[in-house]
Design a protein around this motif. Structure first.
Motif, short mmCIF file in Angstrom:
data_model
loop_
_atom_site.label_atom_id
_atom_site.label_comp_id
_atom_site.label_asym_id
_atom_site.label_seq_id
_atom_site.Cartn_x
_atom_site.Cartn_y
_atom_site.Cartn_z
N GLU A 40 -43.21 -26.14 -4.82
CA GLU A 40 -42.93 -24.86 -4.16
C GLU A 40 -41.59 -24.88 -3.42
OE1 GLU A 40 -44.21 -21.24 -4.09
OE2 GLU A 40 -45.64 -22.77 -4.69
N ASN A 70 -38.97 -26.60 -3.87
CA ASN A 70 -37.83 -26.60 -4.77
C ASN A 70 -37.40 -25.20 -5.13
OD1 ASN A 70 -36.56 -28.97 -5.54
ND2 ASN A 70 -38.46 -29.68 -6.49
N ALA A 71 -38.39 -24.37 -5.42
CA ALA A 71 -38.10 -22.99 -5.80
C ALA A 71 -37.42 -22.27 -4.64
CB ALA A 71 -39.37 -22.28 -6.20
N LEU A 127 -33.84 -23.35 -4.45
CA LEU A 127 -33.05 -22.75 -5.53
C LEU A 127 -32.66 -21.32 -5.18
CD1 LEU A 127 -32.01 -22.91 -8.50
CD2 LEU A 127 -34.16 -21.82 -9.13
N HIS A 128 -33.63 -20.56 -4.71
CA HIS A 128 -33.34 -19.17 -4.38
C HIS A 128 -32.43 -19.04 -3.16
CE1 HIS A 128 -35.63 -17.49 -7.52
NE2 HIS A 128 -36.77 -18.04 -7.12
N GLN A 177 -26.15 -27.59 -7.88
CA GLN A 177 -27.37 -28.34 -8.17
C GLN A 177 -27.09 -29.77 -8.57
OE1 GLN A 177 -29.16 -25.54 -10.85
NE2 GLN A 177 -30.88 -25.27 -9.48
N SER A 188 -33.21 -12.05 -5.82
CA SER A 188 -33.40 -13.37 -5.21
C SER A 188 -34.20 -13.25 -3.92
CB SER A 188 -32.05 -14.02 -4.91
OG SER A 188 -31.48 -14.50 -6.09
N PHE A 247 -37.82 -12.76 -4.82
CA PHE A 247 -38.43 -14.03 -5.25
C PHE A 247 -38.74 -14.90 -4.04
CE2 PHE A 247 -36.08 -13.47 -9.44
CZ PHE A 247 -37.22 -13.04 -10.09
N GLN A 261 -42.26 -16.36 -2.65
CA GLN A 261 -42.54 -17.79 -2.41
C GLN A 261 -43.11 -17.99 -1.02
OE1 GLN A 261 -42.25 -19.98 -4.69
NE2 GLN A 261 -40.85 -19.13 -6.20
#
Lengths: 129, 137
Positions: A2, A4-5, A8-9, A50, A110, A113, A117
């Motif tokens: 979770e 990680n997502a 990323l966002h 990344q 984004s 998202f 999350q």
């Protein structure tokens, strides 16, 4: 995972905000002689960030992983104009406006998202509702 | 937060465009003014913009607009023979200002469009910021 997502966002949001800045400065300088329009390639910027991650050293596998991104160099690039102008300005208002709108929508995506999350995490923490 | 810089940048552009609009209105208001002395005739003015680079290391490629100055047009004055005019010189001529009304109208439209563009930018960015603030609610 979770988290990680979320990371990323968060990165995506950061780049979208940066691109928003660059595009707005293009539009602001639409009438400035010799101003050269710039842009950030979002895809490569994100990929760059990344691959250039730095993480904390862990002495146990059970430790939480913490990581951040190394600040890259200047990712802005000059735009190649389709129509040259007499005053050396390479801003094409309609192109910039389209890019700005697209960027704003992506920023909102984004955000949505990320919001999802966070909601999911909170749902799991609270065990429902 | 880099989105806040957008408001500064767009604000500087709005400031520059409003100066341009002011200069245009001054030009249009004086479009028909005449004088017997060529040095006293109103000459069309034009603002000069330059981009203003922010010096923050983080913000490459971000620049606002700065007004570098206002220049007077060097286009030739129109000479009009009008001996009954109170301002006429000894030859009966008056000088008419060199304002080009068509050019000024174009400038006006361009300035107002650019101004509106920047207002939209600020509105959109404000929206994004507000949404970011309410993240996770």
């Amino acid at each position: 995972m979770e988290i990680n997502a979320i990371a990323l966002h968060e990165q995506a949001l950061k780049f979208r905000a940066q691109r928003n800045e660059v595009l707005s400065s293009n539009i602001a300088n639409a009438d400035t002689p010799n101003y050269k329009a710039r842009d950030i390639d979002f895809g490569t910027a994100l990929k760059d960030a990344q691959t250039n991650t730095i993480s904390m050293k862990r002495t146990s596998e059970l430790h939480q992983q913490a990581w951040g991104t190394a600040r890259g160099g200047n990712r802005t690039m000059y735009r190649i104009p389709t129509q040259p102008t007499l005053d050396g300005n390479t801003v094409e208002s309609d192109v910039e406006q389209a890019a700005f709108a697209e960027n704003a929508i992506h920023y909102r995506a984004s955000l949505a998202f990320l919001d999802g999350q966070i909601r999911t995490l909170r749902f799991a923490i609270k065990g429902g509702d | 937060m880099s989105l806040f810089n957008v408001i500064d940048v767009a604000g500087s552009a709005m400031n520059a465009q409003s100066v341009r609009l002011n200069v245009t209105s001054s030009n249009l208001a004086n479009a028909g003014s005449v004088s017997g002395d060529p040095d006293k005739v109103y000459r069309a003015r034009q603002p000069i913009f330059s981009s203003f680079q922010q010096t923050l290391a983080d913000h490459d490629g971000i620049s606002g607009v700065r007004l570098r100055g206002i220049v007077e047009s060097s286009a030739p004055l129109q000479l009009r023979y009008q001996p009954d005019h109170p301002e006429a010189d000894e030859n009966g001529n008056v000088y008419v200002s060199n304002v080009n009304t068509v050019e000024e109208m174009v400038n006006m439209i361009s300035a107002s469009r650019s101004y509106k563009n920047n207002v939209e930018i600020i509105n959109t960015t404000k929206d994004l910021l507000m949404q970011t603030l309410s993240l996770g609610r």
